[in-house]
Design a protein around this motif. Structure first.
Motif, PDB file in Angstrom:
ATOM      1  N   ALA A 158       0.861  -1.183   0.000  1.00  0.00           N
ATOM      2  CA  ALA A 158       0.000   0.000   0.000  1.00  0.00           C
ATOM      3  C   ALA A 158       0.896   1.230   0.000  1.00  0.00           C
ATOM      4  O   ALA A 158       1.775   1.369   0.853  1.00  0.00           O
ATOM      5  CB  ALA A 158      -0.907   0.000   1.225  1.00  0.00           C
ATOM      6  N   VAL A 159       0.702   2.109  -0.961  1.00  0.00           N
ATOM      7  CA  VAL A 159       1.534   3.300  -1.121  1.00  0.00           C
ATOM      8  C   VAL A 159       0.671   4.540  -0.925  1.00  0.00           C
ATOM      9  O   VAL A 159      -0.324   4.724  -1.629  1.00  0.00           O
ATOM     10  CB  VAL A 159       2.193   3.335  -2.516  1.00  0.00           C
ATOM     11  N   THR A 160       1.036   5.374   0.045  1.00  0.00           N
ATOM     12  CA  THR A 160       0.283   6.597   0.332  1.00  0.00           C
ATOM     13  C   THR A 160       0.907   7.771  -0.402  1.00  0.00           C
ATOM     14  O   THR A 160       2.066   8.112  -0.182  1.00  0.00           O
ATOM     15  CB  THR A 160       0.256   6.898   1.839  1.00  0.00           C
ATOM     16  N   LEU A 161       0.137   8.380  -1.286  1.00  0.00           N
ATOM     17  CA  LEU A 161       0.597   9.531  -2.053  1.00  0.00           C
ATOM     18  C   LEU A 161       0.177  10.818  -1.355  1.00  0.00           C
ATOM     19  O   LEU A 161      -0.864  10.869  -0.697  1.00  0.00           O
ATOM     20  CB  LEU A 161       0.011   9.512  -3.468  1.00  0.00           C
ATOM     21  N   ASP A 162       0.997  11.856  -1.486  1.00  0.00           N
ATOM     22  CA  ASP A 162       0.725  13.153  -0.871  1.00  0.00           C
ATOM     23  C   ASP A 162       0.353  14.177  -1.935  1.00  0.00           C
ATOM     24  O   ASP A 162       0.918  14.183  -3.033  1.00  0.00           O
ATOM     25  CB  ASP A 162       1.948  13.655  -0.095  1.00  0.00           C
ATOM     26  N   ARG A 163      -0.555  15.067  -1.595  1.00  0.00           N
ATOM     27  CA  ARG A 163      -0.952  16.135  -2.523  1.00  0.00           C
ATOM     28  C   ARG A 163       0.217  17.094  -2.713  1.00  0.00           C
ATOM     29  O   ARG A 163       0.854  17.521  -1.758  1.00  0.00           O
ATOM     30  CB  ARG A 163      -2.171  16.879  -1.967  1.00  0.00           C
TER      31      ARG A 163
END
Length: 297
Positions: A158-163
Motif C-alpha cells: 500500500a503506497v500513500t501519495l501526498d498532494r
C-alpha cells in the motif's frame, strides 16, 4: 508475445523461495519508450495499492480514484535502480479495473519507484528532464517509494501519495457584470509541472495569463468562485497575482494581490470586488485544506 514451454523441473523451481519467473512486461516500456521484451531474471511481482488524500471507489467492473469529488485520470509509475530508469508504466484509463492498483515485476535490489496520480490536462512526461508537466494543473499526488526487493519480499504494498498542489480560490463579492466572458488570473510565478525524482515544482512560467470561462448565466450573481491549481513545494513560497474580469479585450475591473503565500496541500483563499474597481486589495487568507479524503480499499 513469446511462448515458453516449461518442464516439470522448471515448474518446481518456480515454486521455491528463490523463484525466477518469466517477466511478461506487456504495456511496460524502457526509458526510450520501447516495450521491454520477456526476460528471465531474479524478480518479484509487486501490486501497489495507491492511497492518499483522496477517496477510492472500487466496483466489480470499474476502479477509479477521486479527490474532492473529481476523478483522477492518470497514474504514472517510474521504476529506478542506481539512478537509472528501468521501466515505466502509465495508466490513462480510469475506468479500468486495475486503475490505481498497478502491477510491476521488480528485479532484486534497491528501487526508487516514483508514483504520480493526477487529473491535470495534456500531461507531458519527459524522462530526460525527469518531469511531468501539464497544460492545466489540477489535483495531483506524488510519492517517492523505496523498496529493497529480495526473494522473501511481500509483493502486495500500500503506497500513500501526498498532494503536491496548492489551490488559489478567489471569491468575487460584487455582482458579475453582464457580458463578462472570463476571469483572467496572472501569477508573477507559477509552476505547471513536477520533477518526479525530487518532488519539487518544475515547468515554471512567469506572468502567464490563465483564463477561466464565465458563463452568461452567471451575470448578476455575487459570490462567484474561481480556482487555480499549481504545483507547490511543502515549504511556503510567495508570488504576486493580478486578477481581472474581461469581455473580449475590455477589462471591467482588476485587483492586485501582493506576496500571496502558497504551499502544497493548502488553499489560499482571497475575496473582494472585481467589477468596476482598480487597485490593490487587502483580502482574507485561509491556508487550511480539509484532509478528509482518505479512504481504504
Amino acid at each position: 508475445m513469446k511462448r515458453f514451454v516449461f518442464t516439470a523441473l522448471a515448474v518446481a523451481a518456480m515454486m521455491t523461495a528463490c523463484e525466477k519467473p518469466v517477466i511478461d512486461e506487456t504495456g511496460v516500456t524502457d526509458e526510450n519508450g520501447q516495450p521491454i521484451e520477456d526476460v528471465t531474471q531474479d524478480v518479484k511481482k509487486f501490486t501497489f495499492t495507491m492511497k492518499g488524500d483522496f477517496s477510492d471507489k472500487w466496483k466489480t467492473t470499474r476502479g477509479y480514484l477521486q479527490a474532492d469529488g473529481k476523478d483522477l485520470t492518470d497514474v504514472w509509475v517510474l521504476d529506478y535502480q542506481d539512478g537509472v530508469l528501468v521501466q515505466q508504466l502509465h495508466q490513462g484509463d480510469n475506468t479500468a479495473d486495475d486503475f490505481g492498483k498497478p502491477t510491476m515485476n521488480l528485479k532484486y535490489g534497491l528501487h526508487h519507484i516514483y508514483f504520480i496520480a493526477s487529473r491535470g490536462s495534456d500531461p507531458d512526461l519527459n524522462v530526460i528532464k525527469k518531469t511531468i508537466t501539464w497544460n492545466k494543473v489540477l489535483d495531483t499526488f506524488y510519492k517517492d517509494y523505496e523498496v529493497n526487493v529480495v526473494s522473501s519480499s511481500n509483493g502486495n504494498r500500500a503506497v500513500t501519495l501526498d498532494r503536491v498542489v496548492s489551490r488559489l480560490r478567489l471569491t468575487i463579492t460584487d455582482a458579475v457584470a453582464t457580458g463578462t466572458d472570463r476571469i483572467v488570473i496572472t501569477p508573477s510565478t507559477w509552476y505547471y509541472g513536477i520533477n518526479y525524482v525530487t518532488g519539487e515544482p518544475a515547468g515554471m512560467k512567469t506572468n502567464s495569463d490563465v483564463a477561466l470561462t464565465i458563463n452568461a448565466s452567471d451575470a448578476g450573481k455575487t459570490g462567484l468562485q474561481v480556482n487555480l491549481f499549481g504545483i507547490s513545494s511543502a515549504d511556503e513560497w510567495q508570488t504576486d497575482v493580478t486578477v481581472s474580469s474581461r469581455k473580449v479585450d475590455n477589462i471591467f475591473g482588476s485587483a492586485t494581490l501582493k506576496d500571496v503565500p502558497f504551499r502544497a496541500n493548502a488553499i489560499t483563499e482571497y475575496s473582494g470586488p472585481l467589477f468596476g474597481t482598480q487597485g490593490e486589495l487587502a483580502m482574507s487568507l485561509n491556508t487550511t485544506w480539509d484532509n478528509s479524503y482518505q479512504g481504504t480499499w
